[in-house]
Design a protein around this motif. Structure first.
Motif, PDB file in Angstrom:
ATOM      1  N   LEU A 252      -1.161 -17.245 -14.934  1.00 20.72           N
ATOM      2  CA  LEU A 252      -0.363 -18.441 -14.536  1.00 20.72           C
ATOM      3  C   LEU A 252       0.696 -18.739 -15.549  1.00 20.72           C
ATOM      4  O   LEU A 252       1.555 -19.964 -14.855  1.00 20.72           O
ATOM      5  CB  LEU A 252      -1.576 -18.912 -14.002  1.00 20.72           C
ATOM      6  CG  LEU A 252      -2.568 -18.633 -12.776  1.00 20.72           C
ATOM      7  CD1 LEU A 252      -3.607 -19.510 -12.358  1.00 20.72           C
ATOM      8  CD2 LEU A 252      -1.203 -18.871 -11.268  1.00 20.72           C
TER       9      LEU A 252
ATOM     10  N   ASN B 197       4.150 -22.420  -9.564  1.00 20.57           N
ATOM     11  CA  ASN B 197       3.266 -23.135  -9.252  1.00 20.57           C
ATOM     12  C   ASN B 197       3.282 -22.791  -7.188  1.00 20.57           C
ATOM     13  O   ASN B 197       3.355 -23.530  -6.787  1.00 20.57           O
ATOM     14  CB  ASN B 197       2.892 -25.147  -9.360  1.00 20.57           C
ATOM     15  CG  ASN B 197       3.471 -25.702  -8.679  1.00 20.57           C
ATOM     16  OD1 ASN B 197       4.386 -25.201  -8.844  1.00 20.57           O
ATOM     17  ND2 ASN B 197       3.133 -26.890  -8.626  1.00 20.57           N
TER      18      ASN B 197
ATOM     19  N   LEU C 267       3.126 -19.639  -3.887  1.00 20.02           N
ATOM     20  CA  LEU C 267       2.534 -18.194  -3.547  1.00 20.02           C
ATOM     21  C   LEU C 267       2.770 -18.260  -2.275  1.00 20.02           C
ATOM     22  O   LEU C 267       3.083 -19.147  -1.387  1.00 20.02           O
ATOM     23  CB  LEU C 267       0.824 -18.910  -4.514  1.00 20.02           C
ATOM     24  CG  LEU C 267      -0.092 -19.957  -3.460  1.00 20.02           C
ATOM     25  CD1 LEU C 267       0.220 -19.483  -2.102  1.00 20.02           C
ATOM     26  CD2 LEU C 267      -1.459 -19.074  -4.704  1.00 20.02           C
TER      27      LEU C 267
ATOM     28  N   THR D 160       1.687 -13.834  -5.787  1.00 17.26           N
ATOM     29  CA  THR D 160       2.078 -15.166  -6.305  1.00 17.26           C
ATOM     30  C   THR D 160       3.977 -14.850  -6.914  1.00 17.26           C
ATOM     31  O   THR D 160       3.928 -13.413  -6.155  1.00 17.26           O
ATOM     32  CB  THR D 160       1.758 -15.354  -7.620  1.00 17.26           C
ATOM     33  OG1 THR D 160       2.280 -14.351  -8.611  1.00 17.26           O
ATOM     34  CG2 THR D 160       0.459 -16.042  -7.575  1.00 17.26           C
TER      35      THR D 160
ATOM     36  N   ARG E 238       2.796 -10.454 -12.144  1.00 19.75           N
ATOM     37  CA  ARG E 238       2.510 -11.171 -10.561  1.00 19.75           C
ATOM     38  C   ARG E 238       0.491 -11.167  -9.977  1.00 19.75           C
ATOM     39  O   ARG E 238      -0.102  -9.816 -10.793  1.00 19.75           O
ATOM     40  CB  ARG E 238       2.933 -10.669  -9.675  1.00 19.75           C
ATOM     41  CG  ARG E 238       3.062  -9.313  -9.581  1.00 19.75           C
ATOM     42  CD  ARG E 238       4.081  -8.276  -9.162  1.00 19.75           C
ATOM     43  NE  ARG E 238       4.017  -6.908  -8.367  1.00 19.75           N
ATOM     44  CZ  ARG E 238       4.667  -6.184  -9.474  1.00 19.75           C
ATOM     45  NH1 ARG E 238       5.199  -6.310 -10.526  1.00 19.75           N
ATOM     46  NH2 ARG E 238       4.699  -4.942  -9.247  1.00 19.75           N
TER      47      ARG E 238
END
Length: 207
Positions: A79, A84, A86, A138, A147
């Motif tokens: 992450l 941010n 997805l 993501t 990912r």
């Protein structure tokens, strides 16, 4: 709208007014119509560029500067190197799948909880009300290919009084929207996730 954003917009507007006035004065254009047209074009360009930049910076905040979590699991490490953003897939009452690109925020207290802010009338909110089956994927990191994907998720819609309480307890959600009028917070509690990479071996994580 937060005070910080209001001040930013005020200064952008103020600078725009001065620049437009100066350019129109030195342009030598005397016709009222052409002066108005020139002022409109210049003002639009000057306003649009900084507002676009501010929006991009807001939407692409990275997790390493935002999260208060200290656990460095494979999930958290992935992450930290991802924007941010997805793909959220939902299913309607008839079984038809819909996928949307959304921005999300990780909980500051639980690494496996993600928040999404959506309009109360959006298709994804309606689908979740009818069918709580959701899946996420993501973007991937350009260097490592990291990912995340998961279809093992508990989903909740946070509305009304619950929403106000949620915002008090999790202020990080406020970074997703300037206003929460007619909004819903979609809470995704990930039960298991797959971390894939071009470089490393596939990892399945259960929370």
């Amino acid at each position: 709208m937060y005070a910080k954003r209001f001040i930013q917009l005020f200064f952008i507007f103020l600078i725009t007014m001065f620049v437009v006035d100066y350019v129109v004065d030195i342009s030598g254009v005397n016709n009222y119509f052409y002066k108005s047209l020139l002022a409109t074009i210049i003002g639009y360009v000057i306003l649009t560029i900084p507002l676009t930049i501010l929006t991009i910076l807001k939407q692409k905040r990275r997790f390493n500067a935002a999260t208060g979590l200290t656990d460095k699991s494979a999930f958290q490490n992935a992450l930290q190197n991802l924007d941010n953003i997805l793909i959220l897939s939902t299913v309607d009452a008839s079984g038809e799948i819909a996928s949307n690109i959304v921005t999300f925020k990780q909980s500051h207290t639980d690494e496996n909880i993600l928040y999404i802010v959506s309009d109360v009338t959006s298709q994804r909110v309606g689908n979740i009300r009818d069918n709580q089956s959701v899946a996420i994927a993501t973007w991937f990191d350009k260097k490592t290919g990291n990912r995340l994907t998961s279809n093992q998720i508990d989903v909740d819609l946070i509305v009304s009084n619950q929403l106000q309480q949620m915002l008090k307890e999790h202020s990080e959600i406020r970074e997703l929207s300037d206003t929460f009028k007619n909004k819903v917070v979609i809470q995704l509690r990930i039960k298991s996730v797959r971390v894939e990479s071009f470089r490393d071996q596939l990892v399945d994580i259960t929370f």
